[in-house]
Design an enzyme around this catalytic site. Sequence first.
Site, PDB file in Angstrom:
ATOM      1  N   THR A  63       0.845  -1.198   0.000  1.00 48.90           N
ATOM      2  CA  THR A  63       0.000   0.000   0.000  1.00 48.90           C
ATOM      3  C   THR A  63       0.879   1.246   0.000  1.00 48.90           C
ATOM      4  O   THR A  63       1.953   1.231   0.594  1.00 48.90           O
ATOM      5  CB  THR A  63      -0.878  -0.022   1.268  1.00 48.90           C
ATOM      6  OG1 THR A  63      -1.722  -1.168   1.200  1.00 48.90           O
ATOM      7  CG2 THR A  63      -1.737   1.225   1.408  1.00 48.90           C
ATOM      8  N   GLY A  64       0.402   2.326  -0.650  1.00 50.30           N
ATOM      9  CA  GLY A  64       1.123   3.598  -0.600  1.00 50.30           C
ATOM     10  C   GLY A  64       1.500   4.086  -1.980  1.00 50.30           C
ATOM     11  O   GLY A  64       1.270   3.414  -2.993  1.00 50.30           O
ATOM     12  N   THR A  74       4.476   4.630  -3.347  1.00 42.42           N
ATOM     13  CA  THR A  74       5.605   3.972  -4.034  1.00 42.42           C
ATOM     14  C   THR A  74       5.143   2.649  -4.637  1.00 42.42           C
ATOM     15  O   THR A  74       5.402   2.357  -5.812  1.00 42.42           O
ATOM     16  CB  THR A  74       6.778   3.750  -3.054  1.00 42.42           C
ATOM     17  OG1 THR A  74       6.961   4.930  -2.288  1.00 42.42           O
ATOM     18  CG2 THR A  74       8.051   3.407  -3.799  1.00 42.42           C
ATOM     19  N   GLY A 123       5.889  -0.596   0.503  1.00 43.26           N
ATOM     20  CA  GLY A 123       6.600   0.649   0.801  1.00 43.26           C
ATOM     21  C   GLY A 123       7.065   0.697   2.249  1.00 43.26           C
ATOM     22  O   GLY A 123       6.849  -0.240   3.024  1.00 43.26           O
ATOM     23  N   GLU A 133      -0.486  -5.535   5.901  1.00 45.49           N
ATOM     24  CA  GLU A 133       0.846  -5.559   5.272  1.00 45.49           C
ATOM     25  C   GLU A 133       1.754  -6.566   5.982  1.00 45.49           C
ATOM     26  O   GLU A 133       2.522  -7.287   5.336  1.00 45.49           O
ATOM     27  CB  GLU A 133       1.473  -4.164   5.323  1.00 45.49           C
ATOM     28  CG  GLU A 133       0.746  -3.163   4.422  1.00 45.49           C
ATOM     29  CD  GLU A 133       1.249  -1.741   4.552  1.00 45.49           C
ATOM     30  OE1 GLU A 133       1.140  -0.993   3.580  1.00 45.49           O
ATOM     31  OE2 GLU A 133       1.736  -1.354   5.629  1.00 45.49           O
TER      32      GLU A 133
HETATM   33  C1  5RP Z   1       1.027   2.068   4.496  1.00 45.17           C
HETATM   34  C2  5RP Z   1       2.509   1.960   4.458  1.00 45.17           C
HETATM   35  C3  5RP Z   1       3.188   2.564   3.270  1.00 45.17           C
HETATM   36  O1  5RP Z   1       3.789   1.534   2.550  1.00 45.17           O
HETATM   37  C4  5RP Z   1       4.201   3.566   3.764  1.00 45.17           C
HETATM   38  O2  5RP Z   1       3.517   4.566   4.506  1.00 45.17           O
HETATM   39  C5  5RP Z   1       4.970   4.208   2.591  1.00 45.17           C
HETATM   40  O3  5RP Z   1       4.105   4.967   1.798  1.00 45.17           O
HETATM   41  P1  5RP Z   1       4.619   5.807   0.542  1.00 45.17           P
HETATM   42  O4  5RP Z   1       5.156   4.835  -0.444  1.00 45.17           O
HETATM   43  O5  5RP Z   1       3.393   6.536   0.071  1.00 45.17           O
HETATM   44  O6  5RP Z   1       5.683   6.755   1.034  1.00 45.17           O
HETATM   45  O7  5RP Z   1       3.159   1.401   5.305  1.00 45.17           O
HETATM   46  O8  5RP Z   1       0.528   1.597   5.717  1.00 45.17           O
END
Ligand code: 5RP
Length: 231
Positions: free
Chosen positions: A34-35, A37, A90, A111
């Site tokens: 999730t996120g 990236t 991510g 996750e």
């Molecule tokens: C969600 C997460 C995401 O992977 C983490 O916050 C990184 O997010 P991004 O890729 O938007 O920086 O742990 O719960």
Amino acid sequence: MADRSSPSYHPGKEAAGKKAADLVEDGMIVGLGTGSTTAYTIKEIGKRVKEGLDILAVVTSYQSEMLAIEAGIPLTSLAEHPVLDIAIDGADQVNPNLDTIKGGGAAHTREKIVSLSAKRFIIVADESKYVEELEMPIPIEVLPYAYKLVQKQIADLGGKAEIRAASRKDGPVISDNGNFTLDADFGKIKNPEELSTSLSKCAGLVEHGIFTNVDEVYIGDKDGNVKVLKK
Ligand code: 5RP
């Protein structure tokens, strides 16, 4: 996913997210994180599916489910496929030992389940996430019924846990599992493994955001180069 004109766009996210998609091969069962990236990874895997890549994926959130469906990636569940070949996700902070803090999007419970179901767990991140010592507040998912008790147990461990709210006037951020999210500040975390074990013993705490099971980290820099760190 942040497009290139967005203030949250970082070329390292795009580079790392896309490069990790190359790890996915025909026949694999893949965990999708999730996120912003991982959104690049999902989109890239979707492109390869359209070109004939034959995989099934398990998502970690409603956000990744929507992105995967939009990208045309066929989905399955952990109940049908409890062992995944690879999971890609991510991070909010990663240290040189590859200990990681996750949960900035309050998705860390699913996750963690997905990462622990995978034979190989890959993190994708831009260079700002790489730090000598983990120090950001740790995301904690709690049963709403028990949040005060969890705050007390965290205080007994030397931390300070605040309820996460979308803004000062809003109520708590609710996870995809219907629970509250806290952020627990422990300052610099000298021993992530030990803190992870202590937090896991707290009654009413569903899951915390310290991950000590990362195999490889793909770090993208501002010029779009990607470095791979291995355990
Ligand atoms: C969600 C997460 C995401 O992977 C983490 O916050 C990184 O997010 P991004 O890729 O938007 O920086 O742990 O719960």
